[in-house]
Design a protein around this motif. Structure first.
Motif, PDB file in Angstrom:
ATOM      1  N   GLY A 160       6.582  -3.687  -2.874  1.00 49.61           N
ATOM      2  CA  GLY A 160       5.784  -4.900  -2.767  1.00 49.61           C
ATOM      3  C   GLY A 160       6.501  -6.098  -2.199  1.00 49.61           C
ATOM      4  O   GLY A 160       5.920  -7.183  -2.110  1.00 49.61           O
ATOM      5  N   LYS A 161       7.775  -5.934  -1.766  1.00 57.40           N
ATOM      6  CA  LYS A 161       8.574  -7.075  -1.320  1.00 57.40           C
ATOM      7  C   LYS A 161       8.824  -7.085   0.184  1.00 57.40           C
ATOM      8  O   LYS A 161       9.622  -7.882   0.681  1.00 57.40           O
ATOM      9  CB  LYS A 161       9.920  -7.090  -2.061  1.00 57.40           C
ATOM     10  CG  LYS A 161       9.804  -7.225  -3.571  1.00 57.40           C
ATOM     11  CD  LYS A 161       9.155  -8.534  -3.975  1.00 57.40           C
ATOM     12  CE  LYS A 161       9.107  -8.687  -5.478  1.00 57.40           C
ATOM     13  NZ  LYS A 161       8.457  -9.967  -5.889  1.00 57.40           N
ATOM     14  N   ALA A 162       8.139  -6.254   0.927  1.00 58.74           N
ATOM     15  CA  ALA A 162       8.357  -6.211   2.373  1.00 58.74           C
ATOM     16  C   ALA A 162       7.910  -7.503   3.038  1.00 58.74           C
ATOM     17  O   ALA A 162       6.949  -8.158   2.592  1.00 58.74           O
ATOM     18  CB  ALA A 162       7.603  -5.034   2.979  1.00 58.74           C
ATOM     19  N   ASN A 163       8.592  -7.866   4.101  1.00 55.11           N
ATOM     20  CA  ASN A 163       8.221  -9.028   4.903  1.00 55.11           C
ATOM     21  C   ASN A 163       7.098  -8.622   5.851  1.00 55.11           C
ATOM     22  O   ASN A 163       7.323  -7.905   6.835  1.00 55.11           O
ATOM     23  CB  ASN A 163       9.437  -9.521   5.680  1.00 55.11           C
ATOM     24  CG  ASN A 163       9.162 -10.756   6.499  1.00 55.11           C
ATOM     25  OD1 ASN A 163       8.013 -11.205   6.614  1.00 55.11           O
ATOM     26  ND2 ASN A 163      10.195 -11.326   7.092  1.00 55.11           N
TER      27      ASN A 163
ATOM     28  N   CYS B   1       0.802  -1.221   0.000  1.00 57.29           N
ATOM     29  CA  CYS B   1       0.000   0.000   0.000  1.00 57.29           C
ATOM     30  C   CYS B   1       0.835   1.271   0.000  1.00 57.29           C
ATOM     31  O   CYS B   1       0.273   2.377  -0.002  1.00 57.29           O
ATOM     32  CB  CYS B   1      -0.964   0.003   1.191  1.00 57.29           C
ATOM     33  SG  CYS B   1      -0.159   0.320   2.791  1.00 57.29           S
ATOM     34  N   PHE B   2       2.154   1.153   0.009  1.00 56.45           N
ATOM     35  CA  PHE B   2       3.009   2.336   0.097  1.00 56.45           C
ATOM     36  C   PHE B   2       2.774   3.254  -1.093  1.00 56.45           C
ATOM     37  O   PHE B   2       2.811   2.826  -2.247  1.00 56.45           O
ATOM     38  CB  PHE B   2       4.473   1.925   0.154  1.00 56.45           C
ATOM     39  CG  PHE B   2       5.407   3.038   0.556  1.00 56.45           C
ATOM     40  CD1 PHE B   2       5.579   3.373   1.887  1.00 56.45           C
ATOM     41  CD2 PHE B   2       6.116   3.745  -0.401  1.00 56.45           C
ATOM     42  CE1 PHE B   2       6.434   4.387   2.264  1.00 56.45           C
ATOM     43  CE2 PHE B   2       6.974   4.771  -0.036  1.00 56.45           C
ATOM     44  CZ  PHE B   2       7.137   5.095   1.307  1.00 56.45           C
TER      45      PHE B   2
ATOM     46  N   VAL C 167       6.888  -8.919   9.836  1.00 56.54           N
ATOM     47  CA  VAL C 167       7.579  -7.941  10.678  1.00 56.54           C
ATOM     48  C   VAL C 167       6.582  -6.884  11.135  1.00 56.54           C
ATOM     49  O   VAL C 167       5.750  -6.410  10.356  1.00 56.54           O
ATOM     50  CB  VAL C 167       8.744  -7.302   9.905  1.00 56.54           C
ATOM     51  CG1 VAL C 167       9.339  -6.127  10.657  1.00 56.54           C
ATOM     52  CG2 VAL C 167       9.815  -8.350   9.608  1.00 56.54           C
ATOM     53  N   ALA C 168       6.674  -6.482  12.389  1.00 60.11           N
ATOM     54  CA  ALA C 168       5.662  -5.621  13.005  1.00 60.11           C
ATOM     55  C   ALA C 168       5.395  -4.345  12.218  1.00 60.11           C
ATOM     56  O   ALA C 168       4.250  -4.042  11.870  1.00 60.11           O
ATOM     57  CB  ALA C 168       6.085  -5.269  14.436  1.00 60.11           C
ATOM     58  N   SER C 169       6.428  -3.555  11.944  1.00 59.24           N
ATOM     59  CA  SER C 169       6.198  -2.255  11.311  1.00 59.24           C
ATOM     60  C   SER C 169       5.625  -2.410   9.907  1.00 59.24           C
ATOM     61  O   SER C 169       4.798  -1.596   9.473  1.00 59.24           O
ATOM     62  CB  SER C 169       7.488  -1.435  11.289  1.00 59.24           C
ATOM     63  OG  SER C 169       8.513  -2.103  10.599  1.00 59.24           O
ATOM     64  N   ASN C 170       6.019  -3.456   9.193  1.00 60.43           N
ATOM     65  CA  ASN C 170       5.465  -3.681   7.856  1.00 60.43           C
ATOM     66  C   ASN C 170       4.001  -4.105   7.934  1.00 60.43           C
ATOM     67  O   ASN C 170       3.158  -3.623   7.165  1.00 60.43           O
ATOM     68  CB  ASN C 170       6.272  -4.751   7.116  1.00 60.43           C
ATOM     69  CG  ASN C 170       7.637  -4.253   6.687  1.00 60.43           C
ATOM     70  OD1 ASN C 170       7.847  -3.059   6.499  1.00 60.43           O
ATOM     71  ND2 ASN C 170       8.582  -5.171   6.539  1.00 60.43           N
ATOM     72  N   TRP C 171       3.695  -5.019   8.851  1.00 62.00           N
ATOM     73  CA  TRP C 171       2.303  -5.463   8.969  1.00 62.00           C
ATOM     74  C   TRP C 171       1.401  -4.302   9.362  1.00 62.00           C
ATOM     75  O   TRP C 171       0.310  -4.131   8.803  1.00 62.00           O
ATOM     76  CB  TRP C 171       2.186  -6.594   9.996  1.00 62.00           C
ATOM     77  CG  TRP C 171       0.771  -7.076  10.113  1.00 62.00           C
ATOM     78  CD1 TRP C 171       0.144  -7.999   9.321  1.00 62.00           C
ATOM     79  CD2 TRP C 171      -0.220  -6.614  11.056  1.00 62.00           C
ATOM     80  NE1 TRP C 171      -1.170  -8.149   9.712  1.00 62.00           N
ATOM     81  CE2 TRP C 171      -1.423  -7.311  10.769  1.00 62.00           C
ATOM     82  CE3 TRP C 171      -0.197  -5.698  12.091  1.00 62.00           C
ATOM     83  CZ2 TRP C 171      -2.591  -7.103  11.503  1.00 62.00           C
ATOM     84  CZ3 TRP C 171      -1.355  -5.491  12.821  1.00 62.00           C
ATOM     85  CH2 TRP C 171      -2.540  -6.186  12.526  1.00 62.00           C
ATOM     86  N   VAL C 172       1.837  -3.494  10.323  1.00 62.92           N
ATOM     87  CA  VAL C 172       1.020  -2.365  10.769  1.00 62.92           C
ATOM     88  C   VAL C 172       0.833  -1.358   9.641  1.00 62.92           C
ATOM     89  O   VAL C 172      -0.279  -0.862   9.409  1.00 62.92           O
ATOM     90  CB  VAL C 172       1.650  -1.697  12.003  1.00 62.92           C
ATOM     91  CG1 VAL C 172       0.957  -0.374  12.320  1.00 62.92           C
ATOM     92  CG2 VAL C 172       1.574  -2.628  13.210  1.00 62.92           C
ATOM     93  N   ALA C 173       1.898  -1.037   8.916  1.00 63.77           N
ATOM     94  CA  ALA C 173       1.788  -0.079   7.806  1.00 63.77           C
ATOM     95  C   ALA C 173       0.771  -0.551   6.782  1.00 63.77           C
ATOM     96  O   ALA C 173      -0.058   0.239   6.298  1.00 63.77           O
ATOM     97  CB  ALA C 173       3.150   0.113   7.141  1.00 63.77           C
ATOM     98  N   GLU C 174       0.818  -1.832   6.447  1.00 59.90           N
ATOM     99  CA  GLU C 174      -0.097  -2.372   5.429  1.00 59.90           C
ATOM    100  C   GLU C 174      -1.515  -2.493   5.970  1.00 59.90           C
ATOM    101  O   GLU C 174      -2.485  -2.152   5.285  1.00 59.90           O
ATOM    102  CB  GLU C 174       0.410  -3.736   4.967  1.00 59.90           C
ATOM    103  CG  GLU C 174      -0.460  -4.430   3.930  1.00 59.90           C
ATOM    104  CD  GLU C 174      -0.520  -3.703   2.594  1.00 59.90           C
ATOM    105  OE1 GLU C 174      -1.427  -4.026   1.798  1.00 59.90           O
ATOM    106  OE2 GLU C 174       0.333  -2.824   2.339  1.00 59.90           O
ATOM    107  N   GLN C 175      -1.670  -2.967   7.184  1.00 59.10           N
ATOM    108  CA  GLN C 175      -2.997  -3.190   7.754  1.00 59.10           C
ATOM    109  C   GLN C 175      -3.755  -1.881   7.953  1.00 59.10           C
ATOM    110  O   GLN C 175      -4.961  -1.802   7.698  1.00 59.10           O
ATOM    111  CB  GLN C 175      -2.868  -3.916   9.098  1.00 59.10           C
ATOM    112  CG  GLN C 175      -4.184  -4.175   9.814  1.00 59.10           C
ATOM    113  CD  GLN C 175      -5.081  -5.163   9.081  1.00 59.10           C
ATOM    114  OE1 GLN C 175      -4.579  -6.106   8.443  1.00 59.10           O
ATOM    115  NE2 GLN C 175      -6.384  -4.975   9.134  1.00 59.10           N
TER     116      GLN C 175
END
Length: 375
Positions: free
Chosen positions: A312-315, A277-278, A318-326
């Motif tokens: 589109g390749k973030a893991n 979603c970035f 990982v907390a910060s990636n999941w939160v950013a996307e969610q």
């Protein structure tokens, strides 16, 4: 002469400790895991001479490059932690020190005990702006504690801070202590301005079991919590499951997950550029926060850090990636060094508990700079 680690966050195994000139130790692995790097032990000695302590298994540790240019910390009173002569020879970590008292503690970084953690929660929640929320239990039966600072109201931003998913990264809880100290200061204009437009949700210690057990990176059963955010469970990772459920309940507008890095001798941010979603809005928010933190604290820099994830390749585990996307929000992993901050080196203390606290205080100025743009 005696060496022990039978206390909160203690970790060491004694191979031999009869000759002050040749003390041999090894770091114990996290339970049910191959991770190890954190150490914390006490030396009791009647000998008035230089002691040479060799930690023999560091070349197989989680981050062997982290021992290069690293200096261990020591304390006589468990309050003032200073750096001691340390050398990594490629196989062993060799600590050389002339004790000035019969009892001295050594550690990987200034420890933050479970008792300190409980004191931090108790002192914070006595403030009328702060509520202590118990989310549930860890696998060892400890509380998963959340501090809610500010009055929830329509239109207010929800700002989340979590620390110490990796328990050996104690600088993260020191950072939170500094942040809370300022946020709960009724006479601080930055804190008052922030709480007029935001509510803070702060988890000072995401991994209390691993912290007490003397782990580097995992919880009671060897699970790395910062790889659990997509599919946590009460069986394996209740710490993440419980915090994530609360996030889903109240929402997130900004998130800082606070860590320590073994290798890189700088303070830096890892953003969420690789999440699906970035977009331009998130990019502008990231740039604004980085610029604000540069202005707020000379301890921060942007030149050194992790490689940026490809789009589109973030893991997403990982907390910060999941939160950013969610939540489609500003989210960072904030990293501090175990060594020194090479931007502003300090030969006696290196990067320290005190500097971590001050950095936490300064971070609120940067959060205020972007708070009005989070929605």
């Amino acid at each position: 002469m005696k060496i022990t680690s039978q206390f909160d966050s203690g970790n060491i195994e004694v191979i031999s400790a009869t000759d002050p000139a040749d003390i041999r130790l090894a770091i114990r692995k996290d339970n049910q895991s191959d991770f190890y790097q954190w150490f914390h032990f006490r030396l009791n000695t009647p000998h008035i001479e230089a002691h040479t302590i060799k930690i023999t298994n560091v070349n197989g540790s989680a981050y062997p490059d982290g021992w290069k240019d690293y200096q261990a910390v020591a304390s006589y009173d468990r309050e003032n932690w200073f750096r001691v002569d340390t050398e990594y020879n490629g196989k062993e970590l060799v600590i050389t020190h002339y004790p000035e008292a019969e009892s001295i503690y050594f550690a990987y970084f200034a420890p933050y005990s479970y008792e300190q953690h409980l004191d931090l929660l108790q002192q914070a929640h006595l403030h009328d702006r702060c509520q202590l929320v118990e989310l549930g239990d860890t696998l060892d039966g400890r509380d998963m504690s959340l501090l809610v600072i500010g009055e929830p109201a329509e239109g207010k931003r929800n700002i989340w801070i979590t620390a110490r998913q990796h328990p050996g990264e104690t600088m993260a809880e020191w950072f939170v202590e500094g942040l809370l100290d300022r946020l709960l200061d009724d006479e601080d204009a930055v804190a008052r301005s922030l709480l007029d437009e935001a509510v803070f949700y702060v988890v000072p210690n995401m991994n209390p079991d691993g912290s007490v057990r003397g782990h580097l990176r995992t919880n009671a059963i060897g699970v790395n919590l910062n790889r659990e955010w997509q599919t946590p469970s009460m069986e394996k990772s209740p710490e993440v499951y419980l915090v994530r459920e609360k996030m889903m309940q109240v929402g997130v507008d900004m998130y800082l997950d606070v860590h320590g890095d073994e290798n890189i001798p700088y303070n830096f941010l890892a953003g969420s550029e690789g999440v699906p979603c970035f977009d331009e809005r998130m990019s502008a928010l990231e740039q604004s926060f980085r610029a604000a933190l540069l202005t707020a604290s000379p301890e921060f820099q942007n030149e050194h850090g992790y490689e940026v994830d490809a789009p589109g390749k973030a893991n997403l585990t990982v907390a910060s990636n999941w939160v950013a996307e969610q939540f489609n929000c500003l989210a960072f992993t904030l990293e501090m060094p175990f060594k020194d901050n090479d931007k502003l080196p300090d030969e006696l203390y290196g990067w320290s508990d005190v500097r971590s606290m001050k950095f936490g205080r300064d971070s609120l100025t940067a959060i205020l700079a972007v708070a009005g743009s989070l929605r």
